[in-house]
Write a protein that holds these residues in place. Structure first.
Motif, PDB file in Angstrom:
ATOM      1  N   VAL A 270      20.394  99.897  41.870  1.00 37.42           N
ATOM      2  CA  VAL A 270      19.416  99.907  40.771  1.00 37.42           C
ATOM      3  C   VAL A 270      18.047 100.231  41.359  1.00 37.42           C
ATOM      4  CG1 VAL A 270      18.292  98.561  38.956  1.00 37.42           C
ATOM      5  CG2 VAL A 270      20.737  98.242  39.425  1.00 37.42           C
ATOM      6  N   SER A 271      17.459 101.314  40.913  1.00 39.65           N
ATOM      7  CA  SER A 271      16.190 101.770  41.470  1.00 39.65           C
ATOM      8  C   SER A 271      15.042 100.828  41.108  1.00 39.65           C
ATOM      9  CB  SER A 271      15.867 103.176  40.969  1.00 39.65           C
ATOM     10  OG  SER A 271      14.567 103.562  41.369  1.00 39.65           O
ATOM     11  N   CYS A 272      14.225 100.525  42.110  1.00 38.38           N
ATOM     12  CA  CYS A 272      13.046  99.705  41.845  1.00 38.38           C
ATOM     13  C   CYS A 272      12.017 100.449  41.011  1.00 38.38           C
ATOM     14  CB  CYS A 272      12.418  99.215  43.147  1.00 38.38           C
ATOM     15  SG  CYS A 272      12.078 100.514  44.372  1.00 38.38           S
ATOM     16  N   SER A 273      12.172 101.769  40.862  1.00 35.07           N
ATOM     17  CA  SER A 273      11.243 102.544  40.047  1.00 35.07           C
ATOM     18  C   SER A 273      11.489 102.363  38.550  1.00 35.07           C
ATOM     19  CB  SER A 273      11.319 104.029  40.411  1.00 35.07           C
ATOM     20  OG  SER A 273      12.593 104.553  40.105  1.00 35.07           O
ATOM     21  N   LEU A 274      12.486 101.543  38.189  1.00 39.35           N
ATOM     22  CA  LEU A 274      12.733 101.231  36.773  1.00 39.35           C
ATOM     23  C   LEU A 274      11.829 100.110  36.275  1.00 39.35           C
ATOM     24  CD1 LEU A 274      16.641 101.385  36.649  1.00 39.35           C
ATOM     25  CD2 LEU A 274      15.015 103.053  35.738  1.00 39.35           C
ATOM     26  N   GLU A 275      10.926  99.658  37.117  1.00 40.70           N
ATOM     27  CA  GLU A 275      10.031  98.562  36.761  1.00 40.70           C
ATOM     28  C   GLU A 275       9.018  98.991  35.697  1.00 40.70           C
ATOM     29  OE1 GLU A 275       6.812  95.523  38.872  1.00 40.70           O
ATOM     30  OE2 GLU A 275       7.581  97.255  39.983  1.00 40.70           O
ATOM     31  N   GLY A 276       8.585  98.008  34.894  1.00 39.97           N
ATOM     32  CA  GLY A 276       7.446  98.251  34.015  1.00 39.97           C
ATOM     33  C   GLY A 276       7.686  97.888  32.567  1.00 39.97           C
ATOM     34  N   PRO A 277       6.622  97.552  31.843  1.00 37.71           N
ATOM     35  CA  PRO A 277       6.749  97.142  30.442  1.00 37.71           C
ATOM     36  C   PRO A 277       7.077  98.293  29.494  1.00 37.71           C
ATOM     37  CG  PRO A 277       4.438  97.268  31.067  1.00 37.71           C
ATOM     38  CD  PRO A 277       5.230  97.477  32.319  1.00 37.71           C
ATOM     39  N   LYS A 281      14.839  97.228  28.477  1.00 36.21           N
ATOM     40  CA  LYS A 281      16.224  97.340  28.033  1.00 36.21           C
ATOM     41  C   LYS A 281      16.665  95.984  27.500  1.00 36.21           C
ATOM     42  CE  LYS A 281      17.406 100.393  31.959  1.00 36.21           C
ATOM     43  NZ  LYS A 281      17.532 101.668  31.211  1.00 36.21           N
ATOM     44  N   LYS A 282      17.732  95.975  26.744  1.00 32.82           N
ATOM     45  CA  LYS A 282      18.331  94.698  26.381  1.00 32.82           C
ATOM     46  C   LYS A 282      18.752  93.979  27.662  1.00 32.82           C
ATOM     47  CE  LYS A 282      20.077  96.050  21.828  1.00 32.82           C
ATOM     48  NZ  LYS A 282      21.290  96.226  20.978  1.00 32.82           N
ATOM     49  N   ILE A 283      18.579  92.689  27.678  1.00 30.50           N
ATOM     50  CA  ILE A 283      18.939  91.940  28.880  1.00 30.50           C
ATOM     51  C   ILE A 283      20.418  92.118  29.202  1.00 30.50           C
ATOM     52  CG2 ILE A 283      19.136  89.605  29.834  1.00 30.50           C
ATOM     53  CD1 ILE A 283      16.457  88.963  28.587  1.00 30.50           C
ATOM     54  N   ALA A 284      21.237  92.272  28.166  1.00 27.62           N
ATOM     55  CA  ALA A 284      22.667  92.537  28.390  1.00 27.62           C
ATOM     56  C   ALA A 284      22.869  93.843  29.152  1.00 27.62           C
ATOM     57  CB  ALA A 284      23.406  92.587  27.056  1.00 27.62           C
ATOM     58  N   ASP A 285      22.026  94.832  28.890  1.00 20.93           N
ATOM     59  CA  ASP A 285      22.152  96.111  29.596  1.00 20.93           C
ATOM     60  C   ASP A 285      21.733  95.992  31.055  1.00 20.93           C
ATOM     61  OD1 ASP A 285      23.023  97.293  27.262  1.00 20.93           O
ATOM     62  OD2 ASP A 285      21.026  97.995  26.668  1.00 20.93           O
ATOM     63  N   TRP A 286      20.684  95.209  31.324  1.00 17.82           N
ATOM     64  CA  TRP A 286      20.316  94.958  32.719  1.00 17.82           C
ATOM     65  C   TRP A 286      21.477  94.263  33.450  1.00 17.82           C
ATOM     66  CZ3 TRP A 286      16.484  97.608  34.518  1.00 17.82           C
ATOM     67  CH2 TRP A 286      15.320  97.827  33.775  1.00 17.82           C
ATOM     68  N   ALA A 287      22.082  93.312  32.771  1.00 18.31           N
ATOM     69  CA  ALA A 287      23.205  92.588  33.376  1.00 18.31           C
ATOM     70  C   ALA A 287      24.378  93.534  33.667  1.00 18.31           C
ATOM     71  CB  ALA A 287      23.642  91.446  32.467  1.00 18.31           C
ATOM     72  N   ALA A 288      24.605  94.488  32.764  1.00 21.11           N
ATOM     73  CA  ALA A 288      25.697  95.446  32.948  1.00 21.11           C
ATOM     74  C   ALA A 288      25.440  96.357  34.153  1.00 21.11           C
ATOM     75  CB  ALA A 288      25.874  96.291  31.686  1.00 21.11           C
ATOM     76  N   GLU A 307      14.920  92.156  24.332  1.00 21.35           N
ATOM     77  CA  GLU A 307      14.425  93.087  25.330  1.00 21.35           C
ATOM     78  C   GLU A 307      13.866  92.355  26.548  1.00 21.35           C
ATOM     79  OE1 GLU A 307      11.986  97.280  25.252  1.00 21.35           O
ATOM     80  OE2 GLU A 307      11.120  95.613  24.120  1.00 21.35           O
ATOM     81  N   GLY A 308      14.128  92.919  27.722  1.00 23.30           N
ATOM     82  CA  GLY A 308      13.581  92.404  28.967  1.00 23.30           C
ATOM     83  C   GLY A 308      13.102  93.553  29.824  1.00 23.30           C
ATOM     84  N   PHE A 309      12.327  93.231  30.835  1.00 22.07           N
ATOM     85  CA  PHE A 309      11.698  94.259  31.667  1.00 22.07           C
ATOM     86  C   PHE A 309      11.848  93.882  33.137  1.00 22.07           C
ATOM     87  CE2 PHE A 309       9.475  93.387  27.744  1.00 22.07           C
ATOM     88  CZ  PHE A 309       9.467  94.625  27.107  1.00 22.07           C
ATOM     89  N   LEU A 310      12.096  94.879  33.970  1.00 20.61           N
ATOM     90  CA  LEU A 310      12.217  94.643  35.406  1.00 20.61           C
ATOM     91  C   LEU A 310      10.824  94.467  36.015  1.00 20.61           C
ATOM     92  CD1 LEU A 310      14.035  94.522  37.943  1.00 20.61           C
ATOM     93  CD2 LEU A 310      13.761  97.016  38.117  1.00 20.61           C
TER      94      LEU A 310
END
Length: 425
Positions: A270-277, A281-288, A307-310
């Motif tokens: 999972v790329s750290c460049s996905l960070e930011g408000p 994504k849905k938290i379920a999608d981050w978990a997936a 919704e949650g954010f990295l």
């Protein structure tokens, strides 16, 4: 004899003419120089009377209030981020706030424990007021306590500055003159409306007031009278202080019933460049994607569709988080990821005990702002959006670093290091 005398007189005349010529040339040189600027104190006083006062008067400030606020006030040249008249602003080399330094220092255990231990003590002492505040505003008492503790040590910190000296100086000659002009006018309004006397207007070096450390405009918008005495008193009334903090958060979008976020583990894929408000994504999608809560607990069922954010405030060199919109509400209090994280983490520890982060902070972040600004300008020149070249490694800078690293065949760390700074600046 007479010949020698005539010759000597002629020589003396020539010397005199030479001296006069030199003096004339020197006078012409002096006249060609620009007029010397008036002393800075005189410039400041002239600015007060001919620039600030007309606007204050137009906004309903009386001459009595204006004079009382600025009597004896001179510009404080020891304040940070000033620009002398006639000079151009530059990116400061050094930091002036803890939020600009290494994350490990910011989260030193003794600093966190001072807030969490003090918060638990005051949670018990103010249980009724905190309960009423949470019922009215929907902000958990632990969040309010963490902010109170972080800002002024629960009111114990002394405010050593005259607010009008600070705000006046910065409105006259800081790098953000327009911002501080608005604030000094708001401070005058506070006094004009008799919400506080001039002698109570003590502040931090940034001009923040009272136990919640509100800027004057924030006081006018968010301070509330919660103890029922007829005026909002953020200097002396604990109910007013706590309720005003909660009111501030609500006005900036606090979502009732949600926390601030969760510490997580982020797999290498999972790329750290996905960070930011702006990349939620849905938290379920981050978990997936393989992101899991630190410690193995599942995400709450009620959060999975939300919704949650990295958040990776030190890139790959520190703990990672999935945060909720409430995290960014906390960031409205102080525009720093580390500040908002400190508040959320301290609130959790007030509520559940002194358990630190599962992840460790690496030795990162010890750079001059001028170095980071140079790196940001280099990234901007190649098309990356770093937010602004302000010398602060915010999420846009972090993810731009990660994208640049990946594009150039380097491990994506999403945080500046010495070699990267040297290479790009």
């Amino acid at each position: 004899m007479s010949g020698r005398t005539e010759g000597g007189a002629k020589e003396r005349k020539l010397r005199t003419l030479a001296v006069l010529s030199l003096l004339a040339a020197f006078v012409i040189f002096l006249l060609s120089l620009p007029a010397r600027a008036a002393p800075i104190d005189d410039q400041f006083q002239a600015w007060l009377q001919t620039d600030l006062w007309p606007e204050a008067k137009a906004k309903g400030i009386s001459r009595k209030t204006f004079d009382a606020a600025f009597i004896g006030v001179k510009p404080n040249l020891k304040l940070p981020d000033l620009v002398m008249p006639g000079e151009k602003p530059t990116t400061p080399e050094k930091q002036h706030q803890a939020e600009f330094g290494p994350p490990a220092n910011y989260f030193a255990e003794k600093i966190i424990r001072a807030v969490t231990a003090g918060g638990r003590t005051r949670e018990s002492a103010n249980a009724r007021v905190l309960g009423l505040i949470e019922k009215r505003y929907g902000v958990p008492g632990e969040i309010v306590l963490a902010i109170w503790g972080r800002e002024t040590g629960f009111g114990a910190a002394k405010m050593p500055y005259d607010a009008f000296e600070v705000l006046g100086t910065k409105a006259f000659m800081s790098t953000k003159k327009d911002f501080f002009r608005t604030e000094v006018l708001a401070a005058l309004e506070i006094v004009e409306r008799r919400l506080a006397p001039v002698n109570a207007m003590k502040s931090s070096w940034a001009g923040a007031l009272g136990q919640p450390q509100f800027m004057p405009t924030s006081f006018l918008k968010h301070a509330v009278d919660f103890d029922g005495d007829g005026r909002p008193d953020i200097w002396n009334s604990t109910p007013d202080v706590l309720a005003s903090i909660a009111n501030y958060l609500v006005h900036h979008g606090w979502v009732r019933g949600r926390g601030w976020g969760f510490e997580v583990t982020v797999p290498a894929k999972v790329s750290c460049s996905l960070e930011g408000p702006d990349q939620g994504k849905k938290i379920a999608d981050w978990a997936a994607m393989g992101i899991a809560r630190a410690g193995g607990k599942p995400f709450p069922a009620g959060e999975l569709k939300a919704e949650g954010f990295l958040l990776m405030p030190a890139g790959r060199s520190g703990p990672a988080f999935i945060v909720t919109p409430n995290f960014y509400v906390l960031k409205e209090y102080n525009t720093s990821d580390l500040y908002a994280l400190f508040i959320g983490h301290a609130a959790d520890r007030i509520a559940r005990g002194d358990a630190g982060f599962a992840g460790a902070w690496g030795p990162v972040g010890d750079f001059h702002r001028s170095d980071i600004a140079a790196l940001q300008r280099a990234l901007e020149a190649t098309g990356y959006d770093v937010g602004s070249a302000d010398g602060l490694p915010g999420f846009k800078t972090r993810r731009s670093i990660g994208s640049w690293q990946a594009k150039n065949g380097k491990p994506a760390t999403c945080f500046p290091d010495a070699s990267l700074v040297a290479q790009l600046k």
